[in-house]
Design a protein around this motif. Structure first.
Motif, mmCIF file in Angstrom:
data_model
loop_
_atom_site.group_PDB
_atom_site.id
_atom_site.type_symbol
_atom_site.label_atom_id
_atom_site.label_comp_id
_atom_site.label_asym_id
_atom_site.label_seq_id
_atom_site.Cartn_x
_atom_site.Cartn_y
_atom_site.Cartn_z
ATOM 1 N N TRP A 1 0.835 -1.205 0.000
ATOM 2 C CA TRP A 1 0.000 0.000 0.000
ATOM 3 C C TRP A 1 0.870 1.254 0.000
ATOM 4 O O TRP A 1 0.596 2.212 -0.748
ATOM 5 C CB TRP A 1 -0.918 -0.005 1.216
ATOM 6 N N ILE A 2 1.925 1.252 0.815
ATOM 7 C CA ILE A 2 2.825 2.412 0.851
ATOM 8 C C ILE A 2 3.437 2.650 -0.526
ATOM 9 O O ILE A 2 3.534 3.801 -0.990
ATOM 10 C CB ILE A 2 3.925 2.209 1.920
ATOM 11 N N MET A 3 3.854 1.600 -1.208
ATOM 12 C CA MET A 3 4.430 1.753 -2.547
ATOM 13 C C MET A 3 3.413 2.370 -3.509
ATOM 14 O O MET A 3 3.761 3.231 -4.327
ATOM 15 C CB MET A 3 4.905 0.408 -3.071
ATOM 16 N N SER A 4 2.162 1.940 -3.394
ATOM 17 C CA SER A 4 1.134 2.519 -4.270
ATOM 18 C C SER A 4 0.946 4.004 -3.986
ATOM 19 O O SER A 4 0.700 4.800 -4.898
ATOM 20 C CB SER A 4 -0.193 1.771 -4.110
ATOM 21 N N GLU A 5 1.075 4.391 -2.709
ATOM 22 C CA GLU A 5 0.982 5.805 -2.348
ATOM 23 C C GLU A 5 2.172 6.591 -2.894
ATOM 24 O O GLU A 5 2.029 7.713 -3.383
ATOM 25 C CB GLU A 5 0.908 5.954 -0.822
ATOM 26 N N VAL A 6 3.358 6.014 -2.816
ATOM 27 C CA VAL A 6 4.551 6.660 -3.374
ATOM 28 C C VAL A 6 4.380 6.875 -4.874
ATOM 29 O O VAL A 6 4.688 7.949 -5.417
ATOM 30 C CB VAL A 6 5.805 5.815 -3.083
ATOM 31 N N GLU A 7 3.887 5.866 -5.556
ATOM 32 C CA GLU A 7 3.681 5.977 -7.001
ATOM 33 C C GLU A 7 2.616 7.018 -7.338
ATOM 34 O O GLU A 7 2.603 7.577 -8.438
ATOM 35 C CB GLU A 7 3.304 4.610 -7.573
ATOM 36 N N ARG A 8 1.746 7.281 -6.359
ATOM 37 C CA ARG A 8 0.694 8.283 -6.533
ATOM 38 C C ARG A 8 1.219 9.692 -6.280
ATOM 39 O O ARG A 8 0.532 10.683 -6.541
ATOM 40 C CB ARG A 8 -0.451 7.952 -5.568
ATOM 41 N N GLY A 9 2.456 9.778 -5.757
ATOM 42 C CA GLY A 9 3.078 11.078 -5.520
ATOM 43 C C GLY A 9 3.041 11.555 -4.094
ATOM 44 O O GLY A 9 3.383 12.706 -3.813
ATOM 45 N N VAL A 10 2.644 10.698 -3.152
ATOM 46 C CA VAL A 10 2.558 11.097 -1.741
ATOM 47 C C VAL A 10 3.969 11.217 -1.155
ATOM 48 O O VAL A 10 4.792 10.311 -1.327
ATOM 49 C CB VAL A 10 1.727 10.069 -0.934
ATOM 50 N N PRO A 11 4.292 12.322 -0.450
ATOM 51 C CA PRO A 11 5.623 12.473 0.164
ATOM 52 C C PRO A 11 5.854 11.424 1.257
ATOM 53 O O PRO A 11 4.904 10.934 1.885
ATOM 54 C CB PRO A 11 5.578 13.884 0.757
ATOM 55 N N LEU A 12 7.117 11.105 1.514
ATOM 56 C CA LEU A 12 7.455 10.066 2.481
ATOM 57 C C LEU A 12 7.183 10.433 3.942
ATOM 58 O O LEU A 12 6.743 9.567 4.707
ATOM 59 C CB LEU A 12 8.931 9.659 2.322
ATOM 60 N N PRO A 13 7.474 11.674 4.383
ATOM 61 C CA PRO A 13 7.215 11.982 5.798
ATOM 62 C C PRO A 13 5.751 11.733 6.164
ATOM 63 O O PRO A 13 4.834 12.237 5.509
ATOM 64 C CB PRO A 13 7.576 13.470 5.902
ATOM 65 N N GLY A 14 5.543 10.949 7.200
ATOM 66 C CA GLY A 14 4.199 10.601 7.627
ATOM 67 C C GLY A 14 3.624 9.380 6.922
ATOM 68 O O GLY A 14 2.638 8.806 7.373
ATOM 69 N N LEU A 15 4.278 9.001 5.812
ATOM 70 C CA LEU A 15 3.824 7.822 5.077
ATOM 71 C C LEU A 15 4.681 6.611 5.396
ATOM 72 O O LEU A 15 4.166 5.497 5.562
ATOM 73 C CB LEU A 15 3.866 8.105 3.566
ATOM 74 N N TYR A 16 6.002 6.837 5.493
ATOM 75 C CA TYR A 16 6.924 5.705 5.685
ATOM 76 C C TYR A 16 8.001 6.082 6.670
ATOM 77 O O TYR A 16 8.946 6.773 6.295
ATOM 78 C CB TYR A 16 7.529 5.324 4.335
ATOM 79 N N PRO A 17 7.831 5.753 7.969
ATOM 80 C CA PRO A 17 6.747 4.946 8.537
ATOM 81 C C PRO A 17 5.447 5.751 8.630
ATOM 82 O O PRO A 17 5.486 6.985 8.737
ATOM 83 C CB PRO A 17 7.264 4.571 9.919
#
Length: 235
Positions: A205-221
């Motif tokens: 799911w995180i990878m799909s968010e990254v591919e969608r353009g979501v920034p990493l802070p707050g996403l991973y972790p």
């Protein structure tokens, strides 16, 4: 010591979890030293293997013991191979020695006939073209022409060993892929399988968010907001 077969359910579950994810899960449980150094795939595309550890132990060569005659001894690599159960992953402690090949094509061919899943060692093999020809999946440090007795003495099987700096006990579980071999202590296998499935789902799911353009802070972790969004996708 007898090797207990791994259940099909556990085998299939662990086969879907990367060694990278497993090391992260074990790190959270306080286990840092589980990746066997020097365990590189002998060729690309060997896939991911899962199995109980069947251990072999070598010590430094001693001239009165490490002889060609020792290959016919009741305590020999030949005898150990005949004790290997189907589906086991052989883990050989070669002390990191890289100038004496522990196994060659004939021994590897016999392991294939025994339906051994694969061979992992912190040492090297010999007759590499022949070993590749057997189709046995191997993770090691490379190849060397001299036989094992040129630098090592084989002493036992199915005892605790150290491979690549990691303590390996018979019946521990090994998962190995392109990133190398990882040890799962027997008592933690079911927990790792359960947590690993969720870890792979979350990271997908995180990878799909990254591919969608979501920034990493707050996403991973993931922070609380990201966790809530992820939880919503599971409903």
């Amino acid at each position: 010591m007898q090797t207990t077969p791994l259940s099909k359910e556990l085998h299939d579950t662990l086969s879907k979890i990367t060694t990278a994810s497993i090391t992260t899960i074990l790190l959270k449980k306080g286990l840092r030293n589980v990746w066997m150094r020097g365990t590189r795939p002998i060729k690309p595309g060997q896939g991911r293997l899962v199995g109980r550890a069947f251990t072999l132990r070598f010590v430094p060569a001693r001239e009165d013991l490490a002889t060609p005659e020792s290959w016919s001894s009741p305590i020999s690599t030949r005898a150990a191979i005949e004790a290997m159960p189907e589906g086991a992953i052989v883990v050989a402690d070669a002390m990191g020695v890289t100038d004496a090949g522990i196994f060659g094509d004939i021994l590897c061919a016999r392991m294939v006939k025994k339906n051994v899943a694969g061979l992992i060692t912190d040492g090297v093999v010999r007759d590499i073209a022949g070993v590749l020809g057997t189709g046995l999946p191997v993770w090691c440090q490379g190849a060397a022409a001299p036989p094992s007795v040129a630098g090592l003495t084989f002493v036992s099987w199915q005892e605790p060993i150290g491979c690549g700096g990691v303590a390996v006990f018979p019946n521990d579980v090994v998962v190995v892929d392109d990133d190398g071999a990882v040890l799962i202590p027997q008592a933690l296998v079911e927990a790792v399988a359960k947590e690993g499935t969720e870890q792979e789902r979350l990271e997908g799911w995180i990878m799909s968010e990254v591919e969608r353009g979501v920034p990493l802070p707050g996403l991973y972790p993931p922070n609380d907001e990201a966790k809530a969004r992820y939880a919503a996708t599971k409903k």
